[in-house]
Design an enzyme around this catalytic site. Structure first.
Site, PDB file in Angstrom:
ATOM      1  N   LYS A 147      -5.319  -9.950  -6.216  1.00  0.00           N
ATOM      2  CA  LYS A 147      -6.523 -10.040  -5.468  1.00  0.00           C
ATOM      3  C   LYS A 147      -7.762  -9.139  -5.612  1.00  0.00           C
ATOM      4  O   LYS A 147      -7.312  -7.999  -6.047  1.00  0.00           O
ATOM      5  CB  LYS A 147      -6.184 -10.256  -3.953  1.00  0.00           C
ATOM      6  N   LYS A 152     -10.949  -3.549  -3.097  1.00  0.00           N
ATOM      7  CA  LYS A 152     -11.828  -2.455  -2.854  1.00  0.00           C
ATOM      8  C   LYS A 152     -11.212  -0.940  -3.607  1.00  0.00           C
ATOM      9  O   LYS A 152     -11.970  -0.266  -4.176  1.00  0.00           O
ATOM     10  CB  LYS A 152     -12.233  -1.716  -1.552  1.00  0.00           C
ATOM     11  N   LYS A 192       0.866  -1.132   0.128  1.00  0.00           N
ATOM     12  CA  LYS A 192       0.118  -0.255  -0.163  1.00  0.00           C
ATOM     13  C   LYS A 192       0.753   1.369   0.087  1.00  0.00           C
ATOM     14  O   LYS A 192       0.389   2.145  -0.291  1.00  0.00           O
ATOM     15  CB  LYS A 192      -0.967  -0.149   1.174  1.00  0.00           C
TER      16      LYS A 192
HETATM   17  P1  ATP Z   1      -8.419  -2.832   0.385  1.00  0.00           P
HETATM   18  O1  ATP Z   1      -8.352  -3.674  -1.146  1.00  0.00           O
HETATM   19  O2  ATP Z   1      -8.996  -1.627   0.137  1.00  0.00           O
HETATM   20  O3  ATP Z   1      -7.326  -3.240   1.030  1.00  0.00           O
HETATM   21  P2  ATP Z   1     -10.150  -4.890   1.111  1.00  0.00           P
HETATM   22  O4  ATP Z   1     -10.958  -5.198  -0.087  1.00  0.00           O
HETATM   23  O5  ATP Z   1      -8.862  -5.798   1.091  1.00  0.00           O
HETATM   24  O6  ATP Z   1      -9.759  -3.805   1.024  1.00  0.00           O
HETATM   25  P3  ATP Z   1     -10.852  -5.293   3.796  1.00  0.00           P
HETATM   26  O7  ATP Z   1     -11.640  -4.248   4.463  1.00  0.00           O
HETATM   27  O8  ATP Z   1      -9.167  -4.976   3.947  1.00  0.00           O
HETATM   28  O9  ATP Z   1     -10.852  -5.220   2.299  1.00  0.00           O
HETATM   29  O10 ATP Z   1     -10.810  -6.702   4.073  1.00  0.00           O
HETATM   30  C1  ATP Z   1     -11.864  -7.158   4.856  1.00  0.00           C
HETATM   31  C2  ATP Z   1     -11.895  -8.569   4.796  1.00  0.00           C
HETATM   32  O11 ATP Z   1     -11.962  -9.077   3.522  1.00  0.00           O
HETATM   33  C3  ATP Z   1     -10.515  -9.051   5.402  1.00  0.00           C
HETATM   34  O12 ATP Z   1     -10.739 -10.349   6.233  1.00  0.00           O
HETATM   35  C4  ATP Z   1      -9.800  -9.573   4.162  1.00  0.00           C
HETATM   36  O13 ATP Z   1      -8.984 -10.615   4.259  1.00  0.00           O
HETATM   37  C5  ATP Z   1     -11.020 -10.319   3.358  1.00  0.00           C
HETATM   38  N1  ATP Z   1     -10.629  -9.992   1.777  1.00  0.00           N
HETATM   39  C6  ATP Z   1     -10.442  -8.872   1.102  1.00  0.00           C
HETATM   40  N2  ATP Z   1     -10.006  -9.141  -0.046  1.00  0.00           N
HETATM   41  C7  ATP Z   1     -10.339 -10.605  -0.303  1.00  0.00           C
HETATM   42  C8  ATP Z   1     -10.110 -11.384  -1.389  1.00  0.00           C
HETATM   43  N3  ATP Z   1      -9.830 -10.686  -2.689  1.00  0.00           N
HETATM   44  N4  ATP Z   1     -10.430 -12.602  -1.385  1.00  0.00           N
HETATM   45  C9  ATP Z   1     -10.910 -13.107  -0.154  1.00  0.00           C
HETATM   46  N5  ATP Z   1     -10.907 -12.379   1.058  1.00  0.00           N
HETATM   47  C10 ATP Z   1     -10.474 -11.106   0.892  1.00  0.00           C
END
Ligand code: ATP
Ligand code: LTN
Length: 353
Positions: free
Chosen positions: A217, A220, A133
């Site tokens: 992955k 968001k 990040k």
């Molecule tokens: P960002 O991409 O902005 O960092 P994020 O989409 O990873 O955000 P978080 O709020 O950081 O979202 O994650 C919330 C939960 O969702 C965490 O348990 C994280 O491990 C899970 N998660 C996030 N992205 C994935 C993914 N692509 N596949 C499976 N689990 C995920």
């Protein structure tokens, strides 16, 4: 590194009780940082929902974490409510789980500060999420210090409640391991105070990949909305995104290490339909990507539309969600305050015992 004795035996996870006989406690969090997507749902929220009757649960909207990157106040406020509605619509049941907003319980920030004293700079520098990040060294100079200490606040979230299990996606494994190290170090220095938690990462769905690039992955903060399916996407948008999802060379509907795109799409199909991947592969043998993608679009729409319907109901009555969050904060605060009285005493703050 010392060999770690797991505090919770894996066999206990099935029964939902710790060795002491008390119900296992689950804590997990999600940032109100944008659109909740299928990766968040399959990697985290859905598992929280499926397991919630079995454990004592706390689910937290981690708004202080979301402030680690530049955010506008109005956007943050809106994202918090959206995420709460998304979690409730996905099946988080306030009768079985405490759902609350992190900043409503001040003890998270206080414990974070105390844990900073038992966390090493080098440990934080090695965190891959920080490296990802913060970009290269040039941009790292300008990112917030909050992004750097982000995992310490996460550790505080978890150990404040003596959580045994932390259900998360694969990307969070390193942070939970650091949480264990921080808890162990605090305990060694000040006497047994915290429970070192275990990550609960499922073999399937823990890493859903981006639709436009199966080497990354689903996220968001991705720049292209075509890379993810948001739980708020309408049916036509979902169908279009699946249709446009990249595929691997060849035309076979088969999961394999050299077919990351199809493996990802098959995983999504399997988790949402409840069918084994082999069964799905057989069904589409010789039929090509077109038929498979069309049906996958319908599977996703079918899974998401009831969530959207419930979300619309929640949005029609904002006072209900507000009341659920206020009640959650009160219940969480009570536990957090009790723990912090002990922690302050352990480190030498306050009048002493
Ligand atoms: P960002 O991409 O902005 O960092 P994020 O989409 O990873 O955000 P978080 O709020 O950081 O979202 O994650 C919330 C939960 O969702 C965490 O348990 C994280 O491990 C899970 N998660 C996030 N992205 C994935 C993914 N692509 N596949 C499976 N689990 C995920
Ligand atoms: N860092 C997590 C969000 C998060 C969390 C937590 C997850 C903050 N506190 C406590 C589990 C337990 C993320 O970025 N996904």
């Amino acid at each position: 590194m010392a060999v770690r004795q797991a505090d919770v035996m894996v066999s206990d996870m099935a029964s939902g009780t710790a060795e002491t006989g008390r119900r296992l406690r689950v804590f997990s969090g999600m940032q109100p940082s944008g659109n909740v997507h299928l990766g968040n749902y399959l990697g985290a929220i859905r598992n929280w929902v499926v397991q919630q009757e079995q454990y004592d649960n706390l689910f937290c909207i981690v708004d202080l974490h979301a402030l680690s990157v530049p955010t506008s106040p109005d956007t943050l406020r809106a994202n918090i409510v959206n995420l709460a509605n998304g979690m409730l619509a996905s099946g988080i049941n306030p009768a079985a789980s405490i759902l609350f907003v992190q900043s409503d319980v001040r003890e998270h920030a206080e414990l974070c500060w105390l844990l900073n004293s038992v966390t090493q700079f080098g440990e934080l520098r090695r965190m891959t999420q920080f490296k990802d990040k913060s970009g290269g060294q040039e941009t790292a100079e300008a990112v917030s210090a909050a992004l750097f200490v982000y995992p310490v606040l996460q550790a505080a979230d978890i150990i404040l409640y003596d959580a045994d299990l932390v259900p998360v996606g694969e990307d969070q494994k390193q942070h939970i391991e650091l949480t264990r190290d921080i808890a162990d170090r605090f305990n060694a220095r000040y006497g047994k105070t915290f429970v070192p938690p275990q990550p609960d990462i499922k073999p399937q769905g823990a890493r859903i990949m981006a639709l436009d690039d199966p080497t990354k992955k689903m996220s968001k903060s991705a720049t292209s909305p075509n890379s993810y399916i948001a739980l708020a996407d309408d049916a036509d948008t979902i169908r279009r995104k699946i249709k446009r999802a990249v595929t691997d060379s060849g035309g076979e509907v088969r999961g394999a290490p050299d077919k990351p795109a199809l493996t990802n799409l098959l995983t999504i199909y399997s988790l949402l339909s409840g069918e084994e991947i082999e069964v799905i592969e057989e069904r589409y043998a010789g039929r090509g990507y077109g038929a498979f993608k069309q049906d996958l679009g319908e599977v996703v729409v079918q899974a998401i539309s009831p969530i959207q319907q419930r979300r619309a109901e929640l949005e029609a009555d904002p006072s209900r969600t507000r009341a659920i969050l206020a009640d959650g904060a009160e219940r969480a605060r009570e536990q957090a305050q009790r723990k912090m009285t002990l922690v302050r005493e352990r480190v030498g703050l306050g009048p002493g015992a």
